[in-house]
Write a protein that holds these residues in place. Sequence first.
Motif, PDB file in Angstrom:
ATOM      1  N   VAL A  19      -8.565  -3.719   9.129  1.00  0.00           N
ATOM      2  CA  VAL A  19      -9.201  -2.415   8.879  1.00  0.00           C
ATOM      3  C   VAL A  19      -8.119  -1.337   8.984  1.00  0.00           C
ATOM      4  O   VAL A  19      -7.002  -1.601   9.440  1.00  0.00           O
ATOM      5  N   TRP A  20      -8.442  -0.131   8.575  1.00  0.00           N
ATOM      6  CA  TRP A  20      -7.487   0.982   8.606  1.00  0.00           C
ATOM      7  C   TRP A  20      -6.979   1.220  10.022  1.00  0.00           C
ATOM      8  O   TRP A  20      -7.725   1.063  10.995  1.00  0.00           O
ATOM      9  N   GLY A  21      -5.727   1.601  10.159  1.00  0.00           N
ATOM     10  CA  GLY A  21      -5.140   1.896  11.480  1.00  0.00           C
ATOM     11  C   GLY A  21      -3.877   2.712  11.276  1.00  0.00           C
ATOM     12  O   GLY A  21      -3.702   3.315  10.219  1.00  0.00           O
ATOM     13  N   ASN A  79     -13.278   1.357  -2.271  1.00  0.00           N
ATOM     14  CA  ASN A  79     -14.006   2.600  -2.066  1.00  0.00           C
ATOM     15  C   ASN A  79     -14.194   2.766  -0.558  1.00  0.00           C
ATOM     16  O   ASN A  79     -14.511   1.796   0.143  1.00  0.00           O
ATOM     17  N   TRP A  80     -13.982   3.993  -0.059  1.00  0.00           N
ATOM     18  CA  TRP A  80     -14.119   4.207   1.391  1.00  0.00           C
ATOM     19  C   TRP A  80     -15.532   3.960   1.886  1.00  0.00           C
ATOM     20  O   TRP A  80     -15.746   3.822   3.095  1.00  0.00           O
ATOM     21  N   LEU A  81     -16.514   3.897   0.983  1.00  0.00           N
ATOM     22  CA  LEU A  81     -17.889   3.629   1.425  1.00  0.00           C
ATOM     23  C   LEU A  81     -18.014   2.268   2.106  1.00  0.00           C
ATOM     24  O   LEU A  81     -18.854   2.074   2.975  1.00  0.00           O
ATOM     25  N   PHE A 137       2.488   1.049  -0.493  1.00  0.00           N
ATOM     26  CA  PHE A 137       1.044   1.186  -0.292  1.00  0.00           C
ATOM     27  C   PHE A 137       0.721   1.478   1.159  1.00  0.00           C
ATOM     28  O   PHE A 137       1.480   1.094   2.060  1.00  0.00           O
ATOM     29  N   GLN A 138      -0.375   2.181   1.363  1.00  0.00           N
ATOM     30  CA  GLN A 138      -0.893   2.445   2.704  1.00  0.00           C
ATOM     31  C   GLN A 138      -1.213   1.094   3.326  1.00  0.00           C
ATOM     32  O   GLN A 138      -1.996   0.315   2.765  1.00  0.00           O
ATOM     33  N   TYR A 139      -0.580   0.812   4.467  1.00  0.00           N
ATOM     34  CA  TYR A 139      -0.650  -0.545   5.009  1.00  0.00           C
ATOM     35  C   TYR A 139      -0.778  -0.520   6.522  1.00  0.00           C
ATOM     36  O   TYR A 139      -0.072   0.227   7.202  1.00  0.00           O
ATOM     37  N   PHE A 168      -4.230  18.386   4.600  1.00  0.00           N
ATOM     38  CA  PHE A 168      -3.003  18.928   4.027  1.00  0.00           C
ATOM     39  C   PHE A 168      -2.077  17.739   3.766  1.00  0.00           C
ATOM     40  O   PHE A 168      -1.259  17.383   4.588  1.00  0.00           O
ATOM     41  N   ARG A 169      -2.296  17.072   2.596  1.00  0.00           N
ATOM     42  CA  ARG A 169      -1.598  15.786   2.490  1.00  0.00           C
ATOM     43  C   ARG A 169      -1.400  15.263   1.065  1.00  0.00           C
ATOM     44  O   ARG A 169      -1.861  15.832   0.107  1.00  0.00           O
ATOM     45  N   ASP A 170      -0.717  14.138   1.024  1.00  0.00           N
ATOM     46  CA  ASP A 170      -0.522  13.310  -0.169  1.00  0.00           C
ATOM     47  C   ASP A 170       0.364  13.974  -1.227  1.00  0.00           C
ATOM     48  O   ASP A 170      -0.019  14.123  -2.395  1.00  0.00           O
ATOM     49  N   PRO A 171       1.601  14.364  -0.863  1.00  0.00           N
ATOM     50  CA  PRO A 171       2.500  15.038  -1.804  1.00  0.00           C
ATOM     51  C   PRO A 171       2.905  14.131  -2.964  1.00  0.00           C
ATOM     52  O   PRO A 171       3.352  13.007  -2.753  1.00  0.00           O
ATOM     53  N   TRP A 217     -10.550  16.764  -1.285  1.00  0.00           N
ATOM     54  CA  TRP A 217      -9.568  16.433  -2.330  1.00  0.00           C
ATOM     55  C   TRP A 217      -8.373  15.744  -1.681  1.00  0.00           C
ATOM     56  O   TRP A 217      -7.858  16.192  -0.650  1.00  0.00           O
ATOM     57  N   GLU A 218      -7.930  14.654  -2.321  1.00  0.00           N
ATOM     58  CA  GLU A 218      -6.813  13.859  -1.812  1.00  0.00           C
ATOM     59  C   GLU A 218      -5.992  13.356  -3.001  1.00  0.00           C
ATOM     60  O   GLU A 218      -6.482  13.306  -4.127  1.00  0.00           O
ATOM     61  N   CYS A 219      -4.778  12.940  -2.722  1.00  0.00           N
ATOM     62  CA  CYS A 219      -3.946  12.209  -3.690  1.00  0.00           C
ATOM     63  C   CYS A 219      -3.912  12.802  -5.102  1.00  0.00           C
ATOM     64  O   CYS A 219      -4.385  12.193  -6.056  1.00  0.00           O
ATOM     65  N   MET A 253      -4.883  -2.811   3.356  1.00  0.00           N
ATOM     66  CA  MET A 253      -4.167  -1.947   2.400  1.00  0.00           C
ATOM     67  C   MET A 253      -5.126  -0.901   1.853  1.00  0.00           C
ATOM     68  O   MET A 253      -6.278  -1.189   1.571  1.00  0.00           O
ATOM     69  N   ASN A 254      -4.646   0.361   1.673  1.00  0.00           N
ATOM     70  CA  ASN A 254      -5.368   1.298   0.808  1.00  0.00           C
ATOM     71  C   ASN A 254      -4.425   1.912  -0.221  1.00  0.00           C
ATOM     72  O   ASN A 254      -3.748   1.117  -0.909  1.00  0.00           O
ATOM     73  N   ASP A 255      -4.379   3.205  -0.393  1.00  0.00           N
ATOM     74  CA  ASP A 255      -3.727   3.838  -1.553  1.00  0.00           C
ATOM     75  C   ASP A 255      -2.369   3.290  -1.993  1.00  0.00           C
ATOM     76  O   ASP A 255      -1.504   3.043  -1.156  1.00  0.00           O
ATOM     77  N   PRO A 256      -2.136   3.301  -3.311  1.00  0.00           N
ATOM     78  CA  PRO A 256      -0.767   3.092  -3.813  1.00  0.00           C
ATOM     79  C   PRO A 256       0.076   4.320  -3.469  1.00  0.00           C
ATOM     80  O   PRO A 256      -0.425   5.441  -3.468  1.00  0.00           O
ATOM     81  N   PHE A 299       1.339   8.650   5.990  1.00  0.00           N
ATOM     82  CA  PHE A 299       0.241   8.722   5.021  1.00  0.00           C
ATOM     83  C   PHE A 299       0.789   8.700   3.594  1.00  0.00           C
ATOM     84  O   PHE A 299       1.980   8.573   3.366  1.00  0.00           O
ATOM     85  N   SER A 300      -0.130   8.893   2.644  1.00  0.00           N
ATOM     86  CA  SER A 300       0.232   8.736   1.241  1.00  0.00           C
ATOM     87  C   SER A 300       1.262   9.748   0.754  1.00  0.00           C
ATOM     88  O   SER A 300       1.373  10.853   1.285  1.00  0.00           O
ATOM     89  N   GLY A 301       1.973   9.361  -0.289  1.00  0.00           N
ATOM     90  CA  GLY A 301       2.993  10.212  -0.882  1.00  0.00           C
ATOM     91  C   GLY A 301       3.634   9.525  -2.068  1.00  0.00           C
ATOM     92  O   GLY A 301       3.114   8.535  -2.579  1.00  0.00           O
TER      93      GLY A 301
HETATM   94  C1  FRU Z   1      -6.883   8.447   0.609  1.00  0.00           C
HETATM   95  C2  FRU Z   1      -6.322   8.774   1.967  1.00  0.00           C
HETATM   96  C3  FRU Z   1      -5.198   9.783   1.837  1.00  0.00           C
HETATM   97  C4  FRU Z   1      -4.381   9.540   3.075  1.00  0.00           C
HETATM   98  C5  FRU Z   1      -4.491   8.043   3.226  1.00  0.00           C
HETATM   99  C6  FRU Z   1      -4.513   7.569   4.649  1.00  0.00           C
HETATM  100  O1  FRU Z   1      -7.487   7.200   0.540  1.00  0.00           O
HETATM  101  O2  FRU Z   1      -7.328   9.254   2.821  1.00  0.00           O
HETATM  102  O3  FRU Z   1      -5.634  11.117   1.717  1.00  0.00           O
HETATM  103  O4  FRU Z   1      -3.061   9.957   2.935  1.00  0.00           O
HETATM  104  O5  FRU Z   1      -5.696   7.666   2.594  1.00  0.00           O
HETATM  105  O6  FRU Z   1      -4.431   6.180   4.706  1.00  0.00           O
END
Ligand code: FRU
Length: 497
Positions: free
Chosen positions: A45-47, A296-298, A37-39, A150-153, A202-204, A20-23, A78-80
């Motif tokens: 790991v991310w996919g 954290n993405w780190l 959530f980003q799932y 160009f993302r995350d409206p 810049w994101e989200c 999972m990542n972003d709400p 992706f996120s929104g």
């Molecule tokens: C932020 C982010 C967003 C993107 C999503 C992809 O953590 O990179 O910008 O929409 O994660 O999972």
Amino acid sequence: VQKDEDFRPNFHFTPKANWMNDPNGMFYLNGTYHLYFQYYPDDNVWGPMHWGHATSKDMITWEEQEIALYPDEKGYIFSGSAVVDKNNTSGFGEEGKTPVVAIYTYHDAEAAERKEDHQTQAIAYSLDEGMTWTKYEGNPVIPNPGLIDFRDPKVVWDDINDQWLMALATREKTLFYTSQDLKEWKKLSDFGENTGAHDGVWECPDIFPMQVEGSDETKWVLIQSLNPGGYNGGSGTQYFVGDFDGSTFTPEKNMEELEEKHPFWIDFGRDNYAGVTWSNIPDEDGRKLFLGWMSNWLYGEKVPTTTWRSSMTVARELKLVKDEDRYLVTSEPVEELQKYRSTNHVKKELNVNGNSIALTSEDLDLARAEIRFTISDLKDATYNFRLANSEGEEYIISYNHAQKQFSMNRSHAGQTGFSDKFATENATAPRISNSDSLNAIIILDKTSIEMYFDNGKTVITEIFFPNYPWDEFSFAGLEEFTVSEFQAYELEFPGKE
Ligand code: FRU
């Protein structure tokens, strides 16, 4: 030795399995708070991104639901955000059913590999209060104008200017778009190239009006995450306060040319990213409710859990306060968390001399605790707050009053070897308040600490992976000092061990 399931928090939201990542898409409707959530359901790991889904009656106890959105030929989801379209401006409503509309980014991974424009904005709607979704056949609703990022409206109903307003992120700016029906969008303006932290993408974003505490004044708040380039490197979330005239965001004077290391961050800790606010909170409630990804993405993909990965912060209430001519966004845990208080441990006054244990696991379980205290009459000294266990592991947060700075050290807080970016020793946070007394709310949940100092002016959220549970919380300082009003509560969650 603790691992995997032992690391799963008691009351922070985590997916049952995998990544999972972003709400995303947080909205409230008819007594239920929704969290998407980003799932990635197939790996830890991310996919290829989906929107997972969870619901709650109080933003504390969550129930995971079926996956809401699956990737398709247009790309990963992706996120929104999501809005409740009460007046059926979108026309998606049927037989008196109110549509909920999700606005998200399509990320076309193959186009990305060919280095072509690959992110567009799309919508989907639900006629059963967010349980199932239909993607709009006219997608994308905003094509890519030639930008890589160009993302995350994040869409809000802008009551003041009678429009749907979208904040969208591109590498170094927030873009604003307007719509009347959520389908046709027109670009208004952009903001941010010349101010704020820019050592990353810049994101989200999030944008909304807020009433300044104790006044009738309304200001607009723009939340803008970036990665890397956060206050302590890696992922972080900054904010700007200003005015919005229906098309342009104008920051306050003191925010027009902020440097990289400015003081306006939603959270100074290493583990609160991509947080945004809930939509459709009823006027009678009126709160601004926020939650972020507690990682954290780190190192997020490397933390030492395998069957599940990462959790969200506790839900928080944001406030806008005026403090010596500056506007500050503060946050504190939502009051709903207090319903879960059980055992109460109170010390009216605690005299600290050298090192004093304030609390042990005999007093209450530190794996689910809320601790509140005040230190009045601060001296130019360093104050240490320390979590420890019988195996000698410790997490220390220090406050140096001469420098007005906090520092966080998790280098001996258990497992750190999974990433050399995790336990860097120089994480700090500025003290924002000028008061000579320091108050704190600390929320502990096995693998995380959330610290809200000075009524939420300096917030620090961090995760850790101790090999054994914490069993002691102590204070230490160079001099003798008094901790007044020390209170701790064990939090109890029915149905949880
Ligand atoms: C932020 C982010 C967003 C993107 C999503 C992809 O953590 O990179 O910008 O929409 O994660 O999972």
